[in-house]
Write a protein that holds these residues in place. Structure first.
Motif, mmCIF file in Angstrom:
data_model
loop_
_atom_site.group_PDB
_atom_site.id
_atom_site.type_symbol
_atom_site.label_atom_id
_atom_site.label_comp_id
_atom_site.label_asym_id
_atom_site.label_seq_id
_atom_site.Cartn_x
_atom_site.Cartn_y
_atom_site.Cartn_z
ATOM 1 N N GLN A 80 1.191 -0.994 -0.226
ATOM 2 C CA GLN A 80 0.020 -0.045 -0.265
ATOM 3 C C GLN A 80 0.829 1.589 0.177
ATOM 4 O O GLN A 80 0.671 1.379 -0.896
ATOM 5 N N GLU A 81 1.958 1.324 0.621
ATOM 6 C CA GLU A 81 3.131 2.191 1.047
ATOM 7 C C GLU A 81 3.957 2.670 -0.518
ATOM 8 O O GLU A 81 3.633 3.534 -0.885
ATOM 9 N N MET A 82 3.800 1.732 -1.161
ATOM 10 C CA MET A 82 4.463 1.279 -2.615
ATOM 11 C C MET A 82 3.294 2.348 -3.483
ATOM 12 O O MET A 82 3.784 2.586 -4.810
ATOM 13 N N LEU A 83 2.365 1.386 -3.500
ATOM 14 C CA LEU A 83 1.447 1.978 -4.349
ATOM 15 C C LEU A 83 0.866 3.090 -4.265
ATOM 16 O O LEU A 83 1.350 4.381 -5.014
ATOM 17 N N ASP B 268 8.281 9.544 -12.169
ATOM 18 C CA ASP B 268 8.953 8.672 -12.451
ATOM 19 C C ASP B 268 8.852 7.519 -11.969
ATOM 20 O O ASP B 268 9.741 6.555 -11.913
ATOM 21 N N ARG B 269 7.332 7.137 -12.316
ATOM 22 C CA ARG B 269 7.106 5.465 -11.544
ATOM 23 C C ARG B 269 7.096 4.708 -12.197
ATOM 24 O O ARG B 269 7.537 4.915 -13.156
ATOM 25 N N VAL B 270 6.723 3.916 -11.419
ATOM 26 C CA VAL B 270 7.126 2.390 -12.264
ATOM 27 C C VAL B 270 6.700 2.057 -13.300
ATOM 28 O O VAL B 270 5.606 2.583 -13.238
ATOM 29 N N ASP B 271 6.942 1.211 -14.331
ATOM 30 C CA ASP B 271 6.424 0.995 -15.593
ATOM 31 C C ASP B 271 6.102 -0.301 -15.211
ATOM 32 O O ASP B 271 4.723 -0.689 -15.950
ATOM 33 N N LEU B 272 6.673 -1.140 -14.910
ATOM 34 C CA LEU B 272 6.145 -2.169 -14.549
ATOM 35 C C LEU B 272 6.388 -2.804 -12.964
ATOM 36 O O LEU B 272 7.109 -2.551 -12.513
ATOM 37 N N THR C 257 -3.500 -12.881 -1.792
ATOM 38 C CA THR C 257 -2.893 -11.457 -2.108
ATOM 39 C C THR C 257 -2.986 -11.405 -3.152
ATOM 40 O O THR C 257 -3.236 -9.913 -3.504
ATOM 41 N N HIS C 258 -2.777 -12.427 -4.363
ATOM 42 C CA HIS C 258 -2.521 -12.019 -5.645
ATOM 43 C C HIS C 258 -3.584 -10.692 -5.750
ATOM 44 O O HIS C 258 -3.383 -9.654 -7.224
ATOM 45 N N PHE C 259 -4.968 -11.313 -5.930
ATOM 46 C CA PHE C 259 -5.779 -10.480 -6.312
ATOM 47 C C PHE C 259 -6.031 -8.650 -5.965
ATOM 48 O O PHE C 259 -6.193 -8.276 -7.325
ATOM 49 N N GLU C 260 -6.150 -9.008 -4.792
ATOM 50 C CA GLU C 260 -5.597 -7.539 -4.083
ATOM 51 C C GLU C 260 -5.274 -6.402 -4.376
ATOM 52 O O GLU C 260 -4.878 -5.286 -5.293
ATOM 53 N N ILE C 261 -4.037 -6.862 -5.002
ATOM 54 C CA ILE C 261 -2.363 -5.864 -5.071
ATOM 55 C C ILE C 261 -2.862 -6.099 -6.806
ATOM 56 O O ILE C 261 -2.409 -4.718 -6.845
ATOM 57 N N THR C 262 -2.962 -7.157 -7.491
ATOM 58 C CA THR C 262 -3.195 -6.828 -8.929
ATOM 59 C C THR C 262 -3.753 -6.143 -9.170
ATOM 60 O O THR C 262 -3.877 -5.222 -10.167
ATOM 61 N N LYS C 263 -4.823 -5.810 -8.383
ATOM 62 C CA LYS C 263 -6.192 -5.064 -8.578
ATOM 63 C C LYS C 263 -6.088 -3.589 -8.606
ATOM 64 O O LYS C 263 -6.216 -3.309 -9.933
ATOM 65 N N ALA C 264 -5.292 -3.221 -7.539
ATOM 66 C CA ALA C 264 -4.730 -2.172 -7.246
ATOM 67 C C ALA C 264 -4.257 -1.285 -7.965
ATOM 68 O O ALA C 264 -4.529 -0.070 -8.640
ATOM 69 N N PHE C 265 -3.094 -2.589 -8.512
ATOM 70 C CA PHE C 265 -1.753 -1.631 -9.205
ATOM 71 C C PHE C 265 -2.434 -1.548 -11.001
ATOM 72 O O PHE C 265 -2.659 -0.542 -11.672
#
Length: 385
Positions: free
Chosen positions: A64-67, A75-79, A88-96
């Motif tokens: 969450q802090e990284m997002l 200069d945010r990350v591209d990938l 946790t995959h769904f929640e994180i992938t969805k948010a990004f």
């Protein structure tokens, strides 16, 4: 060429998968490792990120802090690579994705079919890339197999046989080992253990190579170690939408097998055989002719194989190089999107969110069929029926 910026969530110190991702992402110089939230322990994650060269303000305590931090940067990350525990995959992938980042998610992409369908819809509506790390599809000769099938060298495909069987969970005395126990606990692993862990790799590779999608299946699942609630061995019969028949065996109690990912494809005009533990050789038997051994890196292979050959013939190819080919595909896809041009067709082979969704539908179909004594079950996600 300016490097693309890359960030990682999970894959911290002691991780099995983290080093392979970092090696793969950095191999071609297309990505620069700029940001990470590498551990579920914030202080440990921040410290480890800085030992890997991350700036202090981009070595984050949690995703969450990284997002929040990356979303606010010019200069945010591209990938972003998601290599956290499965649930946790769904929640994180969805948010990004919703925040406008491209994502490479470790498999399984989600824990349910409904979540998988939501990710597919979000990726489409956002215009962002959502890839899934079926990294074994990055091997050069796997891509050459796909090219041979696509150009008709084998004729119509009759049968594909896939295996991913190892013996590393065969000791019943490991029942209370926390590194093993969670894999067979429905509360942590979901509806499937061995098929969801390894079987979906074999399934994806079979579908990837023959260019057909799974329609239906019949599964025999068993817990050979009686204390396990979820299966440690499965045999799955499959039917594909292009007419091919499939056989898939996956096991974690096959003592003597170390990794065990192998693929055989049989068509009207010949057969192919490849094994992940000997990835430099592909065995090709044309109908009525002698057995031929195709060597990775030799002249006259397909553009797909040539593009993904990284070391000279006779030298070993390994998993981080296969991962690097996935990252190379993604770099080409991101640059093509930025430039408004078509992708190189030989690079347009990275596994998509749709592949992750189809895998999750197969996981639930295997679990359902196994409980119903092998009843044939529709293995397609509802949105693809």
């Amino acid at each position: 060429m300016t490097k693309l910026k890359w960030g990682m969530i999970g894959g911290g110190e002691g991780s099995q998968i983290g080093p392979a991702h970092r090696l793969g992402a950095g191999l071609d110089g297309a990505f620069e490792f700029c940001a990470g939230a590498l551990d579920h322990r914030p202080d440990a994650g921040r410290a480890y990120g800085q030992t890997l060269g991350l700036a202090a303000d981009r070595s984050y305590g949690d995703w969450q802090e990284m997002l929040a931090g990356e979303r606010a940067r010019e200069d945010r990350v591209d990938l972003v690579t998601v290599a956290t525990p499965n649930a946790t995959h769904f929640e994180i992938t969805k948010a990004f994705l919703e925040a406008g980042f491209h994502v490479l998610c470790e498999k399984p992409m989600t824990m349910t079919v409904e979540e998988g369908e939501e990710i597919v819809r979000i990726a489409k509506s956002s215009g962002r890339i959502c890839a899934v790390n079926y990294g074994y599809s990055g091997y050069s000769l796997v891509r050459h197999m796909r090219a041979m099938v696509a150009r008709g060298d084998l004729g119509a495909i009759r049968l594909v046989k896939a295996e991913f069987a190892h013996g590393h969970h065969a000791d019943a005395a490991d029942a209370d080992n926390p590194r093993v126990r969670w894999r067979y606990d429905p509360a942590q692993a979901g509806v499937s253990a061995q098929f969801a862990d390894c079987g979906i790799h074999a399934l994806h590779m079979a579908s990837f190579v023959i260019g057909q999608e799974l329609k239906s299946l019949s599964a025999d699942t068993v817990s050979c170690i009686a204390s396990r609630e979820l299966e440690d061995d499965a045999m799955v019969n499959m039917r594909f939408d292009g007419g091919a028949v499939g056989r898939l065996w996956t096991s974690s109690i096959a003592i003597g097998r170390q990794h065990g990912l192998t693929l055989q494809v049989f068509g009207e005009k010949g057969g192919l055989r490849w094994a992940q533990e000997q990835p430099n050789q592909l065995y090709w038997m044309p109908l009525g002719e002698r057995l031929l051994v195709i060597e990775r890196g030799e002249a006259g292979l397909s553009p797909e194989a040539d593009r993904t050959t990284r070391v000279t013939i006779g030298h070993a190819e390994g998993m981080p190089l296969a991962f690097a080919n996935i990252y190379s595909d993604l770099a080409e896809a991101i640059r093509a999107a930025k430039d408004g041009r078509p992708m190189d067709p030989a690079a347009d082979l990275y596994p998509r969110a749709e592949d992750g969704l189809r895998s999750m539908a197969a996981v639930f179909a295997v679990a359902e069929s196994g409980k119903a004594d092998g009843q044939w079950t529709d293995a397609r996600p509802p949105m693809f029926r």
